[in-house]
Design a protein around this motif. Structure first.
Motif, PDB file in Angstrom:
ATOM      1  N   GLN A   1      -4.837  22.120   4.320  1.00 36.99           N
ATOM      2  CA  GLN A   1      -3.566  21.605   3.810  1.00 36.99           C
ATOM      3  C   GLN A   1      -2.739  20.927   4.886  1.00 36.99           C
ATOM      4  OE1 GLN A   1      -4.928  24.522   3.149  1.00 36.99           O
ATOM      5  NE2 GLN A   1      -4.552  25.200   1.057  1.00 36.99           N
ATOM      6  N   SER A   2      -2.666  21.523   6.062  1.00 33.43           N
ATOM      7  CA  SER A   2      -1.850  20.936   7.129  1.00 33.43           C
ATOM      8  C   SER A   2      -2.438  19.612   7.599  1.00 33.43           C
ATOM      9  CB  SER A   2      -1.747  21.914   8.310  1.00 33.43           C
ATOM     10  OG  SER A   2      -1.013  23.056   7.943  1.00 33.43           O
ATOM     11  N   THR A   3      -3.769  19.557   7.699  1.00 35.86           N
ATOM     12  CA  THR A   3      -4.417  18.308   8.109  1.00 35.86           C
ATOM     13  C   THR A   3      -4.168  17.212   7.086  1.00 35.86           C
ATOM     14  OG1 THR A   3      -6.150  19.581   9.212  1.00 35.86           O
ATOM     15  CG2 THR A   3      -6.615  17.266   8.774  1.00 35.86           C
ATOM     16  N   ILE A   4      -4.316  17.559   5.806  1.00 34.09           N
ATOM     17  CA  ILE A   4      -4.076  16.575   4.745  1.00 34.09           C
ATOM     18  C   ILE A   4      -2.619  16.114   4.774  1.00 34.09           C
ATOM     19  CG2 ILE A   4      -3.991  16.251   2.244  1.00 34.09           C
ATOM     20  CD1 ILE A   4      -6.378  18.187   2.058  1.00 34.09           C
ATOM     21  N   ALA A   5      -1.708  17.040   5.018  1.00 30.89           N
ATOM     22  CA  ALA A   5      -0.287  16.670   5.094  1.00 30.89           C
ATOM     23  C   ALA A   5      -0.047  15.674   6.218  1.00 30.89           C
ATOM     24  CB  ALA A   5       0.572  17.916   5.307  1.00 30.89           C
ATOM     25  N   GLY A   6      -0.698  15.896   7.365  1.00 30.77           N
ATOM     26  CA  GLY A   6      -0.572  14.946   8.471  1.00 30.77           C
ATOM     27  C   GLY A   6      -1.092  13.569   8.108  1.00 30.77           C
ATOM     28  N   ILE A   7      -2.225  13.526   7.392  1.00 27.85           N
ATOM     29  CA  ILE A   7      -2.787  12.239   6.973  1.00 27.85           C
ATOM     30  C   ILE A   7      -1.866  11.568   5.963  1.00 27.85           C
ATOM     31  CG2 ILE A   7      -4.725  11.141   5.771  1.00 27.85           C
ATOM     32  CD1 ILE A   7      -6.535  13.303   6.973  1.00 27.85           C
ATOM     33  N   GLU A   8      -1.331  12.353   5.033  1.00 26.59           N
ATOM     34  CA  GLU A   8      -0.410  11.776   4.042  1.00 26.59           C
ATOM     35  C   GLU A   8       0.832  11.201   4.720  1.00 26.59           C
ATOM     36  OE1 GLU A   8      -1.126  14.101  -0.162  1.00 26.59           O
ATOM     37  OE2 GLU A   8       0.074  15.111   1.368  1.00 26.59           O
ATOM     38  N   ALA A   9       1.311  11.865   5.759  1.00 24.79           N
ATOM     39  CA  ALA A   9       2.470  11.328   6.486  1.00 24.79           C
ATOM     40  C   ALA A   9       2.118   9.996   7.132  1.00 24.79           C
ATOM     41  CB  ALA A   9       2.928  12.332   7.545  1.00 24.79           C
ATOM     42  N   ARG A  10       0.907   9.914   7.705  1.00 26.86           N
ATOM     43  CA  ARG A  10       0.473   8.635   8.293  1.00 26.86           C
ATOM     44  C   ARG A  10       0.344   7.548   7.226  1.00 26.86           C
ATOM     45  NH1 ARG A  10      -2.941   8.879  12.672  1.00 26.86           N
ATOM     46  NH2 ARG A  10      -3.132   6.623  12.368  1.00 26.86           N
ATOM     47  N   ILE A  11      -0.169   7.930   6.055  1.00 27.27           N
ATOM     48  CA  ILE A  11      -0.271   6.968   4.949  1.00 27.27           C
ATOM     49  C   ILE A  11       1.121   6.481   4.550  1.00 27.27           C
ATOM     50  CG2 ILE A  11      -0.834   6.773   2.490  1.00 27.27           C
ATOM     51  CD1 ILE A  11      -3.271   8.549   3.020  1.00 27.27           C
ATOM     52  N   GLY A  12       2.087   7.406   4.546  1.00 32.04           N
ATOM     53  CA  GLY A  12       3.457   7.021   4.234  1.00 32.04           C
ATOM     54  C   GLY A  12       3.996   5.989   5.203  1.00 32.04           C
ATOM     55  N   VAL A  13       3.664   6.150   6.488  1.00 34.29           N
ATOM     56  CA  VAL A  13       4.095   5.170   7.497  1.00 34.29           C
ATOM     57  C   VAL A  13       3.461   3.809   7.216  1.00 34.29           C
ATOM     58  CG1 VAL A  13       4.022   4.574   9.937  1.00 34.29           C
ATOM     59  CG2 VAL A  13       4.527   6.922   9.253  1.00 34.29           C
ATOM     60  N   MET A  14       2.156   3.808   6.862  1.00 33.31           N
ATOM     61  CA  MET A  14       1.483   2.536   6.586  1.00 33.31           C
ATOM     62  C   MET A  14       2.116   1.838   5.379  1.00 33.31           C
ATOM     63  SD  MET A  14      -0.715   2.205   8.943  1.00 33.31           S
ATOM     64  CE  MET A  14       0.453   3.123   9.929  1.00 33.31           C
ATOM     65  N   PHE A  15       2.388   2.606   4.332  1.00 36.24           N
ATOM     66  CA  PHE A  15       3.046   2.012   3.160  1.00 36.24           C
ATOM     67  C   PHE A  15       4.414   1.444   3.551  1.00 36.24           C
ATOM     68  CE2 PHE A  15       0.456   4.824   0.114  1.00 36.24           C
ATOM     69  CZ  PHE A  15      -0.296   3.745  -0.340  1.00 36.24           C
ATOM     70  N   TYR A  16       5.135   2.159   4.411  1.00 34.01           N
ATOM     71  CA  TYR A  16       6.456   1.686   4.850  1.00 34.01           C
ATOM     72  C   TYR A  16       6.327   0.365   5.603  1.00 34.01           C
ATOM     73  CZ  TYR A  16      11.217   1.928   6.727  1.00 34.01           C
ATOM     74  OH  TYR A  16      12.523   1.646   7.032  1.00 34.01           O
ATOM     75  N   ILE A  17       5.359   0.291   6.503  1.00 37.24           N
ATOM     76  CA  ILE A  17       5.139  -0.943   7.269  1.00 37.24           C
ATOM     77  C   ILE A  17       4.803  -2.100   6.337  1.00 37.24           C
ATOM     78  CG2 ILE A  17       3.587  -2.058   8.931  1.00 37.24           C
ATOM     79  CD1 ILE A  17       3.380   0.678  10.335  1.00 37.24           C
ATOM     80  N   LEU A  18       4.054  -1.801   5.275  1.00 40.39           N
ATOM     81  CA  LEU A  18       3.638  -2.844   4.327  1.00 40.39           C
ATOM     82  C   LEU A  18       4.717  -3.169   3.297  1.00 40.39           C
ATOM     83  CD1 LEU A  18      -0.021  -1.595   3.729  1.00 40.39           C
ATOM     84  CD2 LEU A  18       0.652  -3.695   4.919  1.00 40.39           C
ATOM     85  N   GLY A  19       5.861  -2.469   3.391  1.00 41.74           N
ATOM     86  CA  GLY A  19       6.954  -2.743   2.459  1.00 41.74           C
ATOM     87  C   GLY A  19       6.788  -2.103   1.098  1.00 41.74           C
ATOM     88  N   ARG A  20       5.847  -1.167   0.971  1.00 41.54           N
ATOM     89  CA  ARG A  20       5.604  -0.476  -0.303  1.00 41.54           C
ATOM     90  C   ARG A  20       6.366   0.856  -0.258  1.00 41.54           C
ATOM     91  NH1 ARG A  20      -0.899  -1.248  -0.383  1.00 41.54           N
ATOM     92  NH2 ARG A  20      -0.782   0.196  -2.156  1.00 41.54           N
ATOM     93  N   TYR A  21       7.682   0.758  -0.392  1.00 45.55           N
ATOM     94  CA  TYR A  21       8.549   1.885  -0.083  1.00 45.55           C
ATOM     95  C   TYR A  21       8.434   3.031  -1.088  1.00 45.55           C
ATOM     96  CZ  TYR A  21      10.539  -1.609   3.009  1.00 45.55           C
ATOM     97  OH  TYR A  21      10.697  -2.579   3.965  1.00 45.55           O
ATOM     98  N   ASP A  22       8.221   2.708  -2.358  1.00 44.55           N
ATOM     99  CA  ASP A  22       8.109   3.773  -3.349  1.00 44.55           C
ATOM    100  C   ASP A  22       6.865   4.625  -3.067  1.00 44.55           C
ATOM    101  OD1 ASP A  22       9.283   4.956  -5.710  1.00 44.55           O
ATOM    102  OD2 ASP A  22       7.474   4.318  -6.760  1.00 44.55           O
ATOM    103  N   GLU A  23       5.730   3.973  -2.773  1.00 47.34           N
ATOM    104  CA  GLU A  23       4.509   4.701  -2.426  1.00 47.34           C
ATOM    105  C   GLU A  23       4.681   5.457  -1.106  1.00 47.34           C
ATOM    106  OE1 GLU A  23       0.791   2.097  -3.802  1.00 47.34           O
ATOM    107  OE2 GLU A  23       2.459   0.867  -3.082  1.00 47.34           O
TER     108      GLU A  23
END
Length: 582
Positions: free
Chosen positions: A404-426
């Protein structure tokens, strides 16, 4: 011996039932998060051959009062597992065995047979992935022994606490897991003394758990104790000492003490060489290369990586994940030194290996490699490719218990990528999922959790959810102040983000108070050379002009607004005056 567990990397079902408790609680923990409990889930050689379990009656409840039935049913559970029939029938036998032992127990007399049967039952539940059902069974099991009655009872209590800790770990409940390990260690020390070699093994095991929870000070303290114990009981340059030093190096590296980490790794490498452990020496060379890279000693890092690569290729083959892991490290090194063509080539070589993994490669190894490569793609401004790799990594781990903790870390990184791409809701949704997992796993007080809250707040700002953003920044501030201190760069970033949010909400006085506090910190403790100082000074001047007053040189302490131990976050972009910082 009382106490059984299925380690996470064990085959689905290889469980044996121990014989009556031994007076010597000996245990040898694996490196991979098995418990230092004396119980093991590996079938003994004498019972490993498949054989059909004996036919047995289906006893009704009244027959459970027979004192001979419990041992018989427990043996049936063991033989069913050994025959390869699967866990369902074994589970039924184990449940009945536990009930029989419970009925036949003498009132007021703790039954070690009952404790053992509950450990077996919990192990079968875990092998089925039913960890939630294993927890109450183990909670009952640890209540059975009376540690004052001698070593057998102490061993049963120790085994139960360690097994329960492992089960909580698989559920991602880190704090509860560590609490169980600590209680197990306390019982073991009470029974064996503080300097027993087996206590050293448990200390190292608990240190590993603290490292996973990013509690490095506690991990360092336990590592030192483990080294002291092994110095007293082992020969110089022993394998035990090498394992201790590798863990200590990891802790030192995490705390930024690279020279100390390097010293421990060199000593560990010498011990492994003395014991003829060639592959382990290569693994340590990779760690040494990582330290050299952190120290910007790039030529020495390349030499260490190439040494390891040569050994891994000759001993494991060109397509082994160990080879791919070295390719990833070299890719990172060449990226840092500006050799982008070489970096991309090594990334592609590693991805080819991960795309067609050799038998025996674990999903965790592949996911870890993909996550590291994604960081390189992110840093060369290829967020789409980084996002694809992170999503593949998360898919590999989503059905794996204890991740769970590892997946949470990956999800946080995915959130950063979506933010960089301007996909703020995702982006916000990814951060929210990560935050939920981190809260459940007990990491709600870590600095990493504070960073994720800050990033989620930034996504909320972009979605004009200002009230939600303010709540997230406030929580992040409290965590980072506690974990990093008010002068840490992350904490200062959160202060700035919170001030900007307060301004957007019309809470100008609160924004002014935060900025005055930040400027005072910079002037008195950090210096004013940082370019952010002028930026914050100009913002404060604008707000003061709006409020119709001048800067209070004796800025209030924020005692009413900010916890004195606060720290961290981000800044800028949201209102017409300023932006937010990631």
């Amino acid at each position: 011996m009382p106490g059984l567990k299925s380690p996470p990397d064990a085959p689905p079902l290889r469980i044996t039932v121990s014989e009556p408790p031994s007076h010597n609680p000996v245990h040898t923990p694996n490196k991979k998060i098995p418990s230092p409990s004396p119980s093991r889930s590996k079938a003994s050689p004498a019972r490993s051959a498949k054989k059909p379990p004996p036919d047995s009656p289906n006893p009704d409840d009244s027959s459970l009062d027979n004192p001979d039935l419990g041992p018989f049913l427990l043996k049936l559970a063991r033989d069913t597992i050994a025959s390869g029939e699967g866990p369902t029938k074994a589970l039924d036998y184990a449940i009945r065995a536990a009930k029989s032992f419970e009925r036949c127990a003498v009132e007021g007399e703790p039954s070690l047979d009952l404790a053992m049967s509950l450990h077996v039952l919990a192990a079968i539940y875990c092998s089925l992935g039913r960890f939630d059902e294993a927890v109450p069974v183990l909670e009952q099991a640890i209540q059975v022994p009376d540690v004052e009655r001698g070593p057998d009872h102490a061993l049963a209590a120790f085994s139960g606490h360690m097994q329960l800790g492992d089960t909580y770990s698989m559920l991602g409940q880190v704090e509860k897991s560590i609490g169980c390990y600590e209680q197990g260690l306390k019982i073991q020390i009470q029974a064996l003394g503080e300097t027993d070699a087996r206590v050293g093994e448990t200390c190292r095991y608990l240190a590993e758990a603290h490292v996973q929870a990013m509690q490095f000070d506690k991990a360092e303290e336990l590592c030192k104790k483990t080294l002291e114990i092994h110095h007293a009981h082992s020969e110089p340059a022993s394998l035990e000492e090498a394992a201790d030093r590798r863990l200590m190096a990891l802790v030192c590296e995490a705390k930024g003490d690279y020279e100390a980490a390097l010293e421990h790794l060199v000593l560990a490498s010498m011990a492994m060489i003395a014991n003829g452990q060639e592959n382990e020496v290569a693994s340590i060379d990779v760690s040494i290369g990582n330290i050299y890279m952190s120290l910007c000693r790039f030529d020495e890092a390349v030499f260490s990586y190439q040494k390891a690569l040569t050994v891994f290729k000759s001993s494991k083959g060109d397509n082994h994940p160990s080879v791919a892991s070295v390719f990833v490290r070299l890719a990172d090194l060449y990226h840092r030194t500006g050799k982008l063509r070489e970096s991309k080539s090594y990334c592609e070589n590693a991805l080819r290996i991960f795309a067609k993994p050799v038998p025996g490669t674990t999903a965790e190894e592949i996911a870890g490699g993909l996550t590291e490569i994604s960081a390189i793609y992110e840093s060369v401004d290829e967020p789409e490719e980084a996002l694809k790799l992170l999503q593949k990594a998360m898919k590999l781990l989503e059905d794996k218990p204890g991740q769970q903790s590892t997946i949470a870390g990956i999800e946080a990184r995915i959130g950063v990528m979506f933010y960089i791409l301007g996909r703020y809701d995702e982006s916000r949704n990814s951060f929210e999922s990560a935050v939920t997992k981190l809260r459940a796993s007990g990491e709600r007080k870590s600095a990493f959790f504070g960073v994720v809250l800050n990033q989620m707040g930034l996504a909320c700002v972009q979605l004009f959810k200002i009230d939600e953003a303010a709540e997230l920044f406030e929580e992040a501030r409290a965590i980072l102040e506690q974990e990093c201190g008010p002068c840490h760069q992350d904490t200062l970033g959160v202060y700035s983000n919170l001030a900007a949010t307060y301004d957007a909400m019309g809470r100008v006085e609160d924004a002014i108070e935060i900025l005055e506090y930040v400027l005072k910190l910079r002037e008195e403790k950090l210096g004013i050379a940082n370019p952010d100082f002028e930026d914050e000074k100009n913002r404060l001047a604008e707000l003061l002009k709006e409020a119709g007053r001048s800067r209070n040189r004796k800025a209030k302490s924020l005692e009413n607004l900010i916890d004195p131990n606060s720290k961290r976050t981000a800044k800028k972009e949201g209102t017409k005056k300023w932006g937010f910082r990631i």
